[in-house]
Design an enzyme around this catalytic site. Structure first.
Site, PDB file in Angstrom:
ATOM      1  N   MET A  10       0.750   5.139   0.092  1.00  0.00           N
ATOM      2  CA  MET A  10      -0.167   6.240   0.445  1.00  0.00           C
ATOM      3  C   MET A  10       0.630   7.534   0.557  1.00  0.00           C
ATOM      4  SD  MET A  10      -2.501   4.487   3.371  1.00  0.00           S
ATOM      5  CE  MET A  10      -2.939   2.739   3.376  1.00  0.00           C
ATOM      6  N   HIS A  62      -0.582  -1.174  -4.653  1.00  0.00           N
ATOM      7  CA  HIS A  62      -1.859  -0.452  -4.543  1.00  0.00           C
ATOM      8  C   HIS A  62      -1.537   1.007  -4.264  1.00  0.00           C
ATOM      9  CE1 HIS A  62      -5.851   0.072  -2.077  1.00  0.00           C
ATOM     10  NE2 HIS A  62      -5.832   0.816  -3.158  1.00  0.00           N
ATOM     11  N   MET A 100     -12.543  -1.760  -3.047  1.00  0.00           N
ATOM     12  CA  MET A 100     -12.317  -1.566  -1.616  1.00  0.00           C
ATOM     13  C   MET A 100     -13.535  -2.062  -0.839  1.00  0.00           C
ATOM     14  SD  MET A 100      -9.272  -0.261  -1.477  1.00  0.00           S
ATOM     15  CE  MET A 100      -9.252  -0.176   0.327  1.00  0.00           C
ATOM     16  N   ASP A 104       0.838  -1.198   0.000  1.00  0.00           N
ATOM     17  CA  ASP A 104       0.000   0.000   0.000  1.00  0.00           C
ATOM     18  C   ASP A 104       0.872   1.247   0.000  1.00  0.00           C
ATOM     19  OD1 ASP A 104      -2.709  -1.126   0.213  1.00  0.00           O
ATOM     20  OD2 ASP A 104      -1.965  -1.937   2.106  1.00  0.00           O
ATOM     21  N   MET A 119      -2.429   4.537  -3.509  1.00  0.00           N
ATOM     22  CA  MET A 119      -3.446   5.472  -3.007  1.00  0.00           C
ATOM     23  C   MET A 119      -2.794   6.854  -3.013  1.00  0.00           C
ATOM     24  SD  MET A 119      -4.947   2.986  -0.071  1.00  0.00           S
ATOM     25  CE  MET A 119      -3.562   1.872  -0.257  1.00  0.00           C
TER      26      MET A 119
HETATM   27  O1  5RP Z   1      -5.486  -0.702   1.083  1.00  0.00           O
HETATM   28  C1  5RP Z   1      -5.502  -0.894   2.276  1.00  0.00           C
HETATM   29  C2  5RP Z   1      -5.984   0.183   3.193  1.00  0.00           C
HETATM   30  O2  5RP Z   1      -6.380   1.286   2.460  1.00  0.00           O
HETATM   31  C3  5RP Z   1      -4.990  -2.210   2.844  1.00  0.00           C
HETATM   32  O3  5RP Z   1      -4.560  -3.034   1.792  1.00  0.00           O
HETATM   33  C4  5RP Z   1      -6.029  -2.919   3.688  1.00  0.00           C
HETATM   34  O4  5RP Z   1      -6.476  -2.114   4.712  1.00  0.00           O
HETATM   35  C5  5RP Z   1      -5.512  -4.235   4.230  1.00  0.00           C
HETATM   36  O5  5RP Z   1      -5.498  -4.235   5.600  1.00  0.00           O
HETATM   37  P1  5RP Z   1      -6.582  -5.040   6.501  1.00  0.00           P
HETATM   38  O6  5RP Z   1      -6.630  -6.434   5.934  1.00  0.00           O
HETATM   39  O7  5RP Z   1      -5.984  -4.954   7.863  1.00  0.00           O
HETATM   40  O8  5RP Z   1      -7.898  -4.334   6.352  1.00  0.00           O
HETATM   41 FE   FE2 Z   2      -4.484  -2.057  -0.269  1.00  0.00          FE
END
Ligand code: 5RP
Ligand code: FE2
Length: 226
Positions: free
Chosen positions: A39, A68, A139, A37, A70
């Protein structure tokens, strides 16, 4: 539903950031992809890691990387992750004014191209773009933080995407991300997801590799039922 064998992608967001290479290696042999991730503290309020760290991690493990993004302005940054050797590079629909052009750039750079849809974004406007993509990440929380509660209502988007993908015979993974664990993965698989990101459920477990294997067994069981 014609989903292929499920993919499990542990998210290192829930790993020990002081030991990322070891944490990545802990799921080698069990995981299909390693989910990273990125971010930027603009597209989402959180800030994680960027390209230099991802480059080093790619060199430190044999797993295919599922990046990913973001971030704002993905056209500027995403191709760098493809050049670094990431297997799949996913950017957010909400951050891109020309997702198809960026998907083309990512594929030209040798990566799979992924489109992510955040919690509050409808899926319908993006269905017609899917032939340009290899992965659709839906998501199942609001993007930005790990450890959130899975939102089952968001699986309606997975169902809509699965219908569209199957009707069009598209070769596309439908990936879910957020709150995926032993008590939620089967619902997501039943809805039509075939790639599963799990952070807390893997790295919060005593044995991360065994946690991945357990999640895969549950996803396979759901796929067999379908
Ligand atoms: O993109 C994400 C958050 O934006 C993560 O990939 C996601 O939150 C995975 O963590 P968890 O399984 O603890 O929810
Ligand atoms: Fe993610």
């Amino acid at each position: 539903m014609n989903a292929p064998a499920p993919i499990v992608a542990p998210s290192i967001l829930a790993a020990d950031f002081a030991n990322l290479a070891d944490e990545a290696r802990a799921v080698e042999g069990a995981a299909d992809w390693l989910h990273v991730d990125v971010m930027d503290n603009h597209f989402v309020p959180n800030l994680t890691i960027g390209l230099p760290v991802v480059q080093s991690l790619i060199a430190a493990t044999s797993l295919p990387f599922d990046v990913h993004l973001m971030i704002e302005d993905p056209r500027r940054w995403a191709p760098g992750y493809a050049d670094a050797g990431a297997y799949n590079v996913t950017f957010h629909a909400e951050a891109s004014d020309n997702p198809v052009a960026l998907a083309r750039d990512l594929r030209a750079a040798g990566a799979k191209a992924g489109l992510a849809i955040d919690r509050d974004t409808p899926i319908e406007p993006y269905l017609e773009l899917l032939p340009s993509f290899d992965t659709l990440l839906i998501m199942t929380i609001k993007a930005g933080f790990g450890g959130q509660r899975f939102i089952p209502e968001l699986l309606d988007k997975v169902r809509a995407a699965r219908r569209h993908v199957d009707a069009g015979h598209l070769e596309l993974r439908i990936e879910v991300d957020g709150g995926i664990a032993a008590d939620t993965i089967e619902q997501a698989a039943d809805a039509g997801a075939d790639a599963f990101v799990a952070g807390t459920a893997v790295y919060g477990a005593d044995d991360p590799a065994e946690a991945v294997r357990k999640l895969r067994r549950l996803a396979e069981r759901a796929a067999a039922r379908a």
